[in-house]
Design a protein around this motif. Sequence first.
Motif, PDB file in Angstrom:
ATOM      1  N   ASP A 281     118.074  24.898  71.307  1.00 42.73           N
ATOM      2  CA  ASP A 281     118.667  23.559  71.355  1.00 42.73           C
ATOM      3  C   ASP A 281     120.049  23.569  70.696  1.00 42.73           C
ATOM      4  OD1 ASP A 281     118.698  20.660  71.648  1.00 42.73           O
ATOM      5  OD2 ASP A 281     118.454  20.619  69.469  1.00 42.73           O
TER       6      ASP A 281
ATOM      7  N   SER B 111     112.814  27.542  69.887  1.00 40.40           N
ATOM      8  CA  SER B 111     113.161  26.338  70.620  1.00 40.40           C
ATOM      9  C   SER B 111     114.273  25.554  69.905  1.00 40.40           C
ATOM     10  CB  SER B 111     111.883  25.499  70.759  1.00 40.40           C
ATOM     11  OG  SER B 111     112.115  24.414  71.548  1.00 40.40           O
ATOM     12  N   MET B 112     114.182  25.464  68.589  1.00 46.02           N
ATOM     13  CA  MET B 112     115.229  24.751  67.828  1.00 46.02           C
ATOM     14  C   MET B 112     116.560  25.490  67.952  1.00 46.02           C
ATOM     15  SD  MET B 112     113.422  23.376  64.318  1.00 46.02           S
ATOM     16  CE  MET B 112     112.290  24.677  63.904  1.00 46.02           C
TER      17      MET B 112
ATOM     18  N   TRP C 161     111.180  29.349  59.600  1.00 49.57           N
ATOM     19  CA  TRP C 161     110.721  28.024  60.044  1.00 49.57           C
ATOM     20  C   TRP C 161     110.935  27.000  58.923  1.00 49.57           C
ATOM     21  CZ3 TRP C 161     106.928  24.625  58.370  1.00 49.57           C
ATOM     22  CH2 TRP C 161     106.526  23.636  59.277  1.00 49.57           C
TER      23      TRP C 161
ATOM     24  N   SER D 293      99.242  29.901  63.791  1.00 49.28           N
ATOM     25  CA  SER D 293     100.273  29.349  62.895  1.00 49.28           C
ATOM     26  C   SER D 293     101.609  30.041  63.161  1.00 49.28           C
ATOM     27  CB  SER D 293      99.868  29.565  61.436  1.00 49.28           C
ATOM     28  OG  SER D 293      99.673  30.957  61.192  1.00 49.28           O
TER      29      SER D 293
ATOM     30  N   ASN E 174     113.620  23.622  58.998  1.00 46.54           N
ATOM     31  CA  ASN E 174     113.098  22.265  58.825  1.00 46.54           C
ATOM     32  C   ASN E 174     113.585  21.611  57.536  1.00 46.54           C
ATOM     33  OD1 ASN E 174     111.246  21.511  61.083  1.00 46.54           O
ATOM     34  ND2 ASN E 174     110.448  23.550  60.586  1.00 46.54           N
TER      35      ASN E 174
ATOM     36  N   GLN F 187     103.030  29.221  66.574  1.00 46.87           N
ATOM     37  CA  GLN F 187     103.666  27.902  66.598  1.00 46.87           C
ATOM     38  C   GLN F 187     105.037  27.944  65.910  1.00 46.87           C
ATOM     39  OE1 GLN F 187     101.285  24.617  65.134  1.00 46.87           O
ATOM     40  NE2 GLN F 187     103.116  23.373  64.766  1.00 46.87           N
ATOM     41  N   MET F 188     105.083  28.603  64.747  1.00 43.55           N
ATOM     42  CA  MET F 188     106.361  28.631  64.008  1.00 43.55           C
ATOM     43  C   MET F 188     107.430  29.392  64.784  1.00 43.55           C
ATOM     44  SD  MET F 188     105.409  28.878  59.980  1.00 43.55           S
ATOM     45  CE  MET F 188     103.989  29.934  60.004  1.00 43.55           C
ATOM     46  N   GLU F 189     107.062  30.550  65.373  1.00 38.58           N
ATOM     47  CA  GLU F 189     108.053  31.325  66.131  1.00 38.58           C
ATOM     48  C   GLU F 189     108.553  30.518  67.331  1.00 38.58           C
ATOM     49  OE1 GLU F 189     107.025  35.312  67.424  1.00 38.58           O
ATOM     50  OE2 GLU F 189     108.907  35.511  68.523  1.00 38.58           O
ATOM     51  N   THR F 190     107.605  29.873  68.041  1.00 43.01           N
ATOM     52  CA  THR F 190     107.989  29.077  69.214  1.00 43.01           C
ATOM     53  C   THR F 190     108.939  27.965  68.799  1.00 43.01           C
ATOM     54  OG1 THR F 190     105.829  29.540  70.133  1.00 43.01           O
ATOM     55  CG2 THR F 190     107.041  27.742  71.149  1.00 43.01           C
ATOM     56  N   GLU F 191     108.645  27.333  67.662  1.00 38.91           N
ATOM     57  CA  GLU F 191     109.504  26.226  67.217  1.00 38.91           C
ATOM     58  C   GLU F 191     110.878  26.722  66.769  1.00 38.91           C
ATOM     59  OE1 GLU F 191     105.792  23.299  66.000  1.00 38.91           O
ATOM     60  OE2 GLU F 191     107.412  23.558  64.541  1.00 38.91           O
ATOM     61  N   VAL F 192     110.903  27.872  66.087  1.00 38.87           N
ATOM     62  CA  VAL F 192     112.195  28.429  65.644  1.00 38.87           C
ATOM     63  C   VAL F 192     113.053  28.768  66.866  1.00 38.87           C
ATOM     64  CG1 VAL F 192     113.279  30.462  64.582  1.00 38.87           C
ATOM     65  CG2 VAL F 192     111.422  29.292  63.398  1.00 38.87           C
TER      66      VAL F 192
END
Length: 445
Positions: free
Chosen positions: A87, A83-84, A299, A73, A303, A76-81
């Motif tokens: 961007d 990556s966002m 995260w 979990s 979002n 995933q959250m760290e990777t998404e933070v």
Amino acid sequence: MFTMVQLQFPTTGKAKKEILDQLQDLRGQDANWRDGRTWSLVYYGGEDISDLTRQAYQLFSQENGLNPGAFPSLRQMETEVVSMTADLLGGGGETVGNMTSGGTESILMAVKTARDYARAIRPEIRQPEMVLPVTAHPAFSKAAAYFDIKAVYIPLTEEYLADISMTKELINANTILLVGSAPAYPHGVMDPIEEMASIAIDHQIPFHVDACLGGFMLPFLKKIGEPVPDFDFRVPGVTSISADLHKYGYASKGASVVLYREDAYRQHQFYVRSDWPGGLFASPTMAGTRPGGAIAAAWAVLNYLGQDGYSRLADSTLQITRRLKEALAAIPGLHILGNPQMSVFAVGSEELNLYAVADELESKGWHMDRQHLPPSLHFMVTQAHRESVDAFIHDVQKAIEAVTGHPEAYSEGSTAMYGMVGSLPDKSLAHGFMRDYLSSMTRKH
Ligand SMILES: Cc1ncc(COP(=O)(O)O)c(C=O)c1O
């Protein structure tokens, strides 16, 4: 000398309610940021955001980001933070990064990475040097002190920007990193990032942009039409960026991102050890255990707000800032230093004793941030100040009247301390009492 009181470790525990009541009491002594009476430290976006981050933090307050294998979990959250954020800051498919505990850790990592990269590709360098504006956050000089790098300071122009011609002169064969801020803390002014990046390219050295303050504010000001120059990976030559989630990202404390243009360079950030009896040890950043709550809260807020929410907040925060800046600049004797683009700025004065003004304002319940070289008062505006600007301006006017009427009444407090430091030909003579101050902060007396 401090007289210490030795507190005994509690023999028995207390009831939960008693403890929670005590915590509420303790909070009562703190700076009143909720009513917009502090100008730093807390970045308030609104009650809905605070409520969300609190709940998200609580859900993951026991989980540990040290081992991403155990907590997919958090991974995933760290990777998404990351990556966002990449961007948002003009990164591409190659951009990589990590979450850290804050701006200081992100900066420590970026400086260590530059040092170790230089060790790998330029082993002839014996005494690495980092060239940075004198306004760059002390986290850089701390990194220089921790990692044995010489800090070489770029002086400022009259507009409080890093002086470009001096930057070129200060770079030499030992330079392993150039630094610029977007914006710098003291005056909220952005360094000339594009020009600095092109110097870095010419000298083939890495260039770090410290967007701890601006990373989650400047892109949204740009989106709503403000004239913000490029400062991120859109600028060729920028190799790494720090951006704080726990500032204008509105996340819970303990969250920042450090980004790199490519993974081959980021490799120098990591620490790995394969002969420890405790197992194969691999750690991306300074911290060992990493709080799951800070990752989850960051995260959640990214979002929750999205580009629309951040743009709305950036717009509204800029309006509050303009109101405050214009009202302060209209007071005779006060002026804004340089050309600050976002919600951070400093007010200077040729004729007023600003430290005395600050001491007077503190006595009225405002928490003020003093600066020197030159003397100024520092402001970081958030949604908490929406209702407090008018009351503040009123109190500033009263404080100036009080100070000009009775200057002799302000010979103690910060007025005396900054006066003393100002009179020192060598500012490092203040280091002793600054260390004693730190020491006293964690002693009971
Ligand atoms: C521009 C800038 N960089 C770095 C930092 C350090 O961040 P932190 O206090 O999260 O370690 C700050 C803090 O205010 C800052 O303003």
